[in-house]
Design a protein around this motif. Structure first.
Motif, mmCIF file in Angstrom:
data_model
loop_
_atom_site.group_PDB
_atom_site.id
_atom_site.type_symbol
_atom_site.label_atom_id
_atom_site.label_comp_id
_atom_site.label_asym_id
_atom_site.label_seq_id
_atom_site.Cartn_x
_atom_site.Cartn_y
_atom_site.Cartn_z
ATOM 1 N N ALA A 51 0.832 -1.204 0.000
ATOM 2 C CA ALA A 51 0.000 0.000 0.000
ATOM 3 C C ALA A 51 0.868 1.256 0.000
ATOM 4 O O ALA A 51 1.995 1.243 0.492
ATOM 5 N N PRO A 52 0.350 2.366 -0.528
ATOM 6 C CA PRO A 52 1.097 3.629 -0.485
ATOM 7 C C PRO A 52 1.162 4.154 0.941
ATOM 8 O O PRO A 52 0.479 3.646 1.832
ATOM 9 N N PRO A 53 1.986 5.173 1.199
ATOM 10 C CA PRO A 53 2.051 5.742 2.552
ATOM 11 C C PRO A 53 0.693 6.265 3.006
ATOM 12 O O PRO A 53 -0.153 6.629 2.186
ATOM 13 N N SER A 54 0.499 6.294 4.300
ATOM 14 C CA SER A 54 -0.748 6.802 4.866
ATOM 15 C C SER A 54 -1.005 8.224 4.406
ATOM 16 O O SER A 54 -0.079 9.047 4.334
ATOM 17 N N SER A 55 -2.252 8.534 4.110
ATOM 18 C CA SER A 55 -2.597 9.867 3.617
ATOM 19 C C SER A 55 -2.374 10.955 4.654
ATOM 20 O O SER A 55 -2.304 12.135 4.320
ATOM 21 N N GLY A 56 -2.253 10.560 5.920
ATOM 22 C CA GLY A 56 -2.028 11.542 6.973
ATOM 23 C C GLY A 56 -0.563 11.755 7.317
ATOM 24 O O GLY A 56 -0.253 12.504 8.248
ATOM 25 N N THR A 57 0.352 11.138 6.558
ATOM 26 C CA THR A 57 1.778 11.225 6.881
ATOM 27 C C THR A 57 2.288 12.665 6.845
ATOM 28 O O THR A 57 3.035 13.092 7.732
ATOM 29 N N ASN B 247 4.147 3.870 7.967
ATOM 30 C CA ASN B 247 2.699 4.053 8.029
ATOM 31 C C ASN B 247 2.103 3.886 6.638
ATOM 32 O O ASN B 247 2.291 4.728 5.764
ATOM 33 N N ARG B 248 1.355 2.794 6.450
ATOM 34 C CA ARG B 248 0.826 2.460 5.122
ATOM 35 C C ARG B 248 -0.682 2.692 5.070
ATOM 36 O O ARG B 248 -1.395 2.512 6.060
ATOM 37 N N ASN B 249 -1.152 3.055 3.898
ATOM 38 C CA ASN B 249 -2.576 3.338 3.686
ATOM 39 C C ASN B 249 -3.323 2.048 3.353
ATOM 40 O O ASN B 249 -3.763 1.835 2.217
ATOM 41 N N VAL B 250 -3.487 1.192 4.359
ATOM 42 C CA VAL B 250 -4.181 -0.073 4.125
ATOM 43 C C VAL B 250 -5.650 0.154 3.819
ATOM 44 O O VAL B 250 -6.305 -0.697 3.200
ATOM 45 N N GLY B 251 -6.192 1.295 4.244
ATOM 46 C CA GLY B 251 -7.602 1.577 3.979
ATOM 47 C C GLY B 251 -7.899 1.632 2.495
ATOM 48 O O GLY B 251 -8.980 1.220 2.057
#
Length: 229
Positions: free
Chosen positions: A26-32, A179-183
């Motif tokens: 997954a890409p990095p979390s959108s809140g990074t 922190n990955r964007n698993v969502g």
């Protein structure tokens, strides 16, 4: 529905290996970027890497997931769903930037807070039914939480060790990797997500919200050491 070979994963259940591989893809979390800014770091690189990774996700996630750990899934279907999700979000972001760019800059702090609040709401939503799963399968639940922390911290450590520069730059790289964007992947998979995979995806939210506190402590310690004569 995704599945994995019984020989994959050093004794872990196949569904857990599927979840682990997909979360790393997954890409990095959108809140990074928002987290980096609130920690006092430069948010430019996290934002650029996150946007680029999100744009490439419809290609990279299905290819890596299909070719790693003998995962069997429909790459085209996953790519199509990811493209729709990313494309819709990107179009909305471009529209907002075109219509209200100055206001977005003016209220950057408020927007960061809203982003983090939305991530918190997502984390709360992922916990629906988790208590029942923990009660029914406590060993599996604690395994998911432990593996989620181990994976997150290992990726953050790799980012910090492999990145040149000061502590802030190294910790920022760690945030991006860990922190990955698993969502995003979770939403794209829909009903194809097994209960064990969903449990691991939910467990990944714990380190995402807890590790920034650890990073904050490290930053404060360094600042105190630099300030002392």
């Amino acid at each position: 529905m995704p599945s994995a070979s019984p020989r994959a994963g050093a004794g872990f259940r196949p569904e857990l290996i599927v979840a682990l591989v997909l979360s790393v893809c997954a890409p990095p979390s959108s809140g990074t970027a928002a987290v980096a800014r609130m920690l006092g770091f430069d948010a430019t690189i996290p934002l650029a890497v996150t946007l680029l990774s999100m744009a490439l996700a419809p290609v990279t996630v299905p290819l890596i997931a299909a070719g790693f750990a003998d995962l069997a899934l429909d790459p085209l279907a996953l790519a199509t769903r990811l493209a729709l999700l990313v494309g819709a979000a990107g179009a909305l972001a471009l529209l907002l930037r075109r219509q209200a760019a100055a206001r977005l800059v003016q209220h950057a702090r408020i927007i960061d807070a809203l982003v983090l609040a939305s991530l918190l709401l997502f984390a709360i939503a992922t916990m629906a039914g988790v208590r029942a799963q923990i009660e029914a399968q406590p060993v599996a639940a604690f395994t998911c939480v432990g593996l989620a922390f181990a994976c997150n911290l290992a990726l953050q450590l790799c980012g910090a060790l492999l990145t040149p520069g000061n502590l802030a730059a190294r910790l920022t790289s760690g945030l991006i990797l860990g922190n990955r964007n698993v969502g995003l992947v979770w939403s794209a998979m829909g009903a194809a997500v097994s209960p064990m995979t969903a449990l691991f995806f939910a467990a990944t939210q714990f380190p995402i919200y807890m590790t920034p506190r650890l990073i904050e402590m490290l930053v404060r310690r360094e600042r105190k050491e630099n300030a002392s004569p």
